[in-house]
Design a protein around this motif. Structure first.
Motif, mmCIF file in Angstrom:
data_model
loop_
_atom_site.group_PDB
_atom_site.id
_atom_site.type_symbol
_atom_site.label_atom_id
_atom_site.label_comp_id
_atom_site.label_asym_id
_atom_site.label_seq_id
_atom_site.Cartn_x
_atom_site.Cartn_y
_atom_site.Cartn_z
ATOM 1 N N SER A 1 22.748 -7.555 -23.406
ATOM 2 C CA SER A 1 22.983 -6.270 -22.754
ATOM 3 C C SER A 1 22.193 -5.149 -23.412
ATOM 4 C CB SER A 1 24.480 -5.937 -22.772
ATOM 5 O OG SER A 1 25.225 -6.907 -22.082
ATOM 6 N N CYS A 2 22.213 -5.111 -24.759
ATOM 7 C CA CYS A 2 21.512 -4.029 -25.450
ATOM 8 C C CYS A 2 20.002 -4.141 -25.290
ATOM 9 C CB CYS A 2 21.886 -4.025 -26.941
ATOM 10 S SG CYS A 2 23.529 -3.342 -27.256
ATOM 11 N N THR A 3 19.470 -5.357 -25.325
ATOM 12 C CA THR A 3 18.026 -5.496 -25.120
ATOM 13 C C THR A 3 17.648 -5.186 -23.683
ATOM 14 O OG1 THR A 3 18.352 -7.882 -24.853
ATOM 15 C CG2 THR A 3 17.583 -7.107 -26.999
ATOM 16 N N SER A 4 18.502 -5.513 -22.729
ATOM 17 C CA SER A 4 18.231 -5.167 -21.330
ATOM 18 C C SER A 4 18.203 -3.653 -21.158
ATOM 19 C CB SER A 4 19.283 -5.779 -20.406
ATOM 20 O OG SER A 4 19.214 -7.186 -20.437
ATOM 21 N N TYR A 5 19.114 -2.969 -21.833
ATOM 22 C CA TYR A 5 19.144 -1.499 -21.795
ATOM 23 C C TYR A 5 17.840 -0.949 -22.371
ATOM 24 C CZ TYR A 5 21.076 3.241 -22.372
ATOM 25 O OH TYR A 5 21.306 4.597 -22.299
ATOM 26 N N LEU A 6 17.438 -1.491 -23.549
ATOM 27 C CA LEU A 6 16.212 -1.021 -24.184
ATOM 28 C C LEU A 6 15.001 -1.280 -23.284
ATOM 29 C CD1 LEU A 6 15.331 -1.445 -27.936
ATOM 30 C CD2 LEU A 6 13.591 -1.722 -26.187
ATOM 31 N N GLU A 7 14.927 -2.458 -22.695
ATOM 32 C CA GLU A 7 13.787 -2.754 -21.835
ATOM 33 C C GLU A 7 13.802 -1.902 -20.577
ATOM 34 O OE1 GLU A 7 11.002 -6.359 -20.263
ATOM 35 O OE2 GLU A 7 13.008 -6.876 -20.985
ATOM 36 N N TYR A 8 14.975 -1.555 -20.088
ATOM 37 C CA TYR A 8 15.066 -0.652 -18.936
ATOM 38 C C TYR A 8 14.409 0.686 -19.261
ATOM 39 C CZ TYR A 8 17.199 2.206 -15.239
ATOM 40 O OH TYR A 8 17.410 3.058 -14.173
ATOM 41 N N VAL A 9 14.670 1.202 -20.475
ATOM 42 C CA VAL A 9 14.049 2.460 -20.886
ATOM 43 C C VAL A 9 12.540 2.277 -21.046
ATOM 44 C CG1 VAL A 9 14.000 4.270 -22.642
ATOM 45 C CG2 VAL A 9 16.180 3.225 -21.997
ATOM 46 N N LEU A 10 12.117 1.163 -21.647
ATOM 47 C CA LEU A 10 10.682 0.885 -21.757
ATOM 48 C C LEU A 10 10.016 0.899 -20.378
ATOM 49 C CD1 LEU A 10 10.461 -2.063 -24.337
ATOM 50 C CD2 LEU A 10 9.215 0.097 -24.497
ATOM 51 N N GLU A 11 10.658 0.267 -19.422
ATOM 52 C CA GLU A 11 10.084 0.169 -18.081
ATOM 53 C C GLU A 11 10.074 1.521 -17.386
ATOM 54 O OE1 GLU A 11 11.294 -1.879 -13.822
ATOM 55 O OE2 GLU A 11 11.795 -2.921 -15.683
ATOM 56 N N ARG A 12 11.169 2.253 -17.477
ATOM 57 C CA ARG A 12 11.261 3.529 -16.767
ATOM 58 C C ARG A 12 10.332 4.582 -17.372
ATOM 59 N NH1 ARG A 12 13.130 3.201 -11.678
ATOM 60 N NH2 ARG A 12 14.835 1.702 -11.581
ATOM 61 N N GLU A 13 10.236 4.600 -18.708
ATOM 62 C CA GLU A 13 9.324 5.554 -19.343
ATOM 63 C C GLU A 13 7.871 5.163 -19.060
ATOM 64 O OE1 GLU A 13 9.889 8.375 -20.788
ATOM 65 O OE2 GLU A 13 12.065 8.238 -20.611
ATOM 66 N N GLY A 14 7.594 3.877 -19.179
ATOM 67 C CA GLY A 14 6.282 3.379 -18.794
ATOM 68 C C GLY A 14 5.153 3.625 -19.762
ATOM 69 N N ASP A 15 5.311 4.550 -20.683
ATOM 70 C CA ASP A 15 4.206 4.905 -21.583
ATOM 71 C C ASP A 15 4.712 5.075 -23.012
ATOM 72 O OD1 ASP A 15 5.689 7.154 -21.097
ATOM 73 O OD2 ASP A 15 3.992 8.481 -20.694
ATOM 74 N N VAL A 16 5.500 4.110 -23.478
ATOM 75 C CA VAL A 16 6.066 4.157 -24.823
ATOM 76 C C VAL A 16 5.070 3.560 -25.811
ATOM 77 C CG1 VAL A 16 7.909 3.293 -26.313
ATOM 78 C CG2 VAL A 16 8.433 4.085 -23.991
ATOM 79 N N ALA A 17 4.808 4.311 -26.881
ATOM 80 C CA ALA A 17 3.893 3.826 -27.915
ATOM 81 C C ALA A 17 4.556 2.781 -28.796
ATOM 82 C CB ALA A 17 3.400 4.994 -28.769
ATOM 83 N N ALA A 18 5.818 3.015 -29.168
ATOM 84 C CA ALA A 18 6.449 2.119 -30.139
ATOM 85 C C ALA A 18 7.963 2.172 -30.051
ATOM 86 C CB ALA A 18 6.018 2.484 -31.557
ATOM 87 N N VAL A 19 8.568 1.062 -30.380
ATOM 88 C CA VAL A 19 9.990 0.995 -30.715
ATOM 89 C C VAL A 19 10.062 1.013 -32.237
ATOM 90 C CG1 VAL A 19 12.079 -0.410 -30.687
ATOM 91 C CG2 VAL A 19 10.620 -0.287 -28.644
ATOM 92 N N ILE A 20 10.797 1.968 -32.801
ATOM 93 C CA ILE A 20 10.946 2.055 -34.256
ATOM 94 C C ILE A 20 12.410 1.890 -34.612
ATOM 95 C CG2 ILE A 20 10.919 4.599 -34.099
ATOM 96 C CD1 ILE A 20 9.908 4.570 -37.048
ATOM 97 N N ALA A 21 12.684 1.019 -35.559
ATOM 98 C CA ALA A 21 14.085 0.720 -35.872
ATOM 99 C C ALA A 21 14.209 0.085 -37.247
ATOM 100 C CB ALA A 21 14.664 -0.235 -34.822
#
Length: 442
Positions: free
Chosen positions: A213-233
């Protein structure tokens, strides 16, 4: 604001607490009070820092000593003390380097800096072959963000709420701790945040499905933003000691690859054996594109941090992404090299794994059935004891301080226990007894 109000937002124990004032009245003498007053007069006051709790005279091995002669096992250490305080090999390396080459102006290099860069690259996968140094962790996070922006041609990031990546403005922008973001005005644009993979605190109430669920949420944001440089964590939230669900980071890594984003792991507090592996990401099966380390790299003596990146990202030669005065400070590099040698020669990564398992099992056994305890969890010599009540957590902290044990409270209710990796086993057992007695006596 009450203690319970602070519980979800506080990165550490705060300097305004009735229990702190009570402890002070019972433990602080005139000489200490005088220096504390001068300190409070000289420094800008800020939460989690000034006014200070006490005045130290010395630090050696696993121990702190205040100016009144009280000694404390240090299970806090700001996560810099993997090899303890004042390790002879680190001190000797620094002393030797000061006499030979105390500073290196930026247009030059030196053998210590080159040797350290090579050593760090050698600790990572073969394709993690490029390094930059910085004077501290926040600056190194800034380097990583700039590198990701230039390489991808994008500026947005995704990070986690409740995370901590440093106190500078850029690091606070990608961080998720309220105390480091509140009332600052506009932060960096494009710094999107998602819930962390923490089943106990997840606002999505994922439970056993948290990884998916959490990775699906994160990927949803990646897809909707469309121009993400990095995930930092942080691969594992160090202060609350919350390992991610199985397969979480492998899923995130695949999502980053699908959407053209880089994966930056902030291991400033957890690298160098703290979790029982050289880097905590090794537990979770997903290799970062950019790795940031610091804190313990300087051997609890010198400030230094490092950015380690995949070799193919070395395409920023027309930019100054880490143009710091002390970028290749030979004394800091000598301390770091000596620290890595100590970790290797004394087998501290393996020791952290084995002693950490003993500590975890001992605490779990001795606190089993205790009504005050939610969970005891950890990896290596990084253990979290989560209590049900933030007021109780503060009571326990100050009772432990009175018995000679220092540690940190995280998120209001988590006792974060992080001893040096070379702590004597008798001292470790002593600390465990202090924690158990202080919780059960409530």
């Amino acid at each position: 604001m009450t203690l319970s109000d602070r519980g979800s937002t506080t990165e550490g124990d705060v300097n305004v607490s009735p229990f702190r004032q009570q402890w002070r009245s019972q433990n602080i003498g005139e000489a200490t009070a005088s220096i504390l007053a001068e300190d409070a007069e000289a420094f800008i006051h800020q939460s989690l820092s000034t006014p200070c709790l006490n005045v130290l005279k010395s630090a050696s091995g696993s121990w702190l000593e205040d100016i009144e002669g009280r000694r404390y096992l240090d299970f806090h250490g700001n996560m810099v003390h993997q090899v303890g305080y004042g390790h002879p090999k680190v001190i000797e390396a620094v002393q030797r380097q000061i006499l030979e080459l105390p500073f290196c102006p930026r247009r030059y290099t030196n053998d210590m800096a080159v040797a350290l860069a090579q050593r760090l690259s050698g600790l990572c996968k073969p394709d993690m072959g490029k390094v930059l140094f910085a004077p501290g962790g926040s600056a190194a996070v800034g380097i990583a963000l700039k590198l990701a922006r230039i390489v991808t041609g994008r500026h947005k990031t995704i990070s986690m709420w409740d995370s901590f990546h440093g106190a500078s403005l850029d690091a606070s922008s990608v961080g998720g701790e309220e105390r480091f973001r509140r009332d600052l005005g506009p932060l960096l644009p494009g710094t999107e945040h998602v819930p962390p993979p923490d089943p106990l605190r997840c606002p999505l109430h994922c439970g056993s499905t948290c990884s998916g669920s959490c990775t699906s949420y994160l990927e949803y944001v990646l897809e909707r933003e469309g121009d993400v440089a990095a995930v930092i964590a942080e691969p594992m939230r160090c202060t609350t000691v919350v390992p991610p669900p199985p397969d979480y980071w492998r899923r995130v890594k695949r999502a980053c690859e699908r959407h053209g984003a880089l994966l930056i792991f902030d291991e400033i507090p957890t690298a160098l054996g703290r979790t029982g592996k050289m880097f905590s990401w090794e537990w979770f099966g997903a290799e970062p594109d950019i790795l940031v380390i610091g804190k313990g790299l300087g051997g609890a003596l010198m400030p230094i941090a490092a950015v380690i990146a995949r070799s193919e990202l070395d395409i920023v030669e027309e930019y100054s992404i880490g143009h710091y005065t002390h970028e290749k400070n030979p004394v800091s590099c000598a301390a770091a090299l000596a620290t890595l040698e100590v970790i290797d020669e004394e087998g501290l990564v393996e020791r952290s794994r084995s002693l950490g398992l003993q500590m975890l099992e001992s605490l779990q056994t001795k606190l089993a059935g205790c009504e005050h305890v939610v969970e005891v969890r950890g990896l290596g010599l990084l253990i979290g004891v989560e209590l049900r009540d933030p007021i109780l957590a503060e009571r326990v902290l100050y009772e432990c301080l009175s018995k000679g044990l220092s540690f940190k409270i995280s998120a209001g209710t988590v006792l974060t226990l992080a001893p040096p990796l070379n702590i004597a086993e008798a001292d470790l057992e002593r600390a465990i007894s202090i924690v158990v007695e202080s919780i059960k006596s409530r």
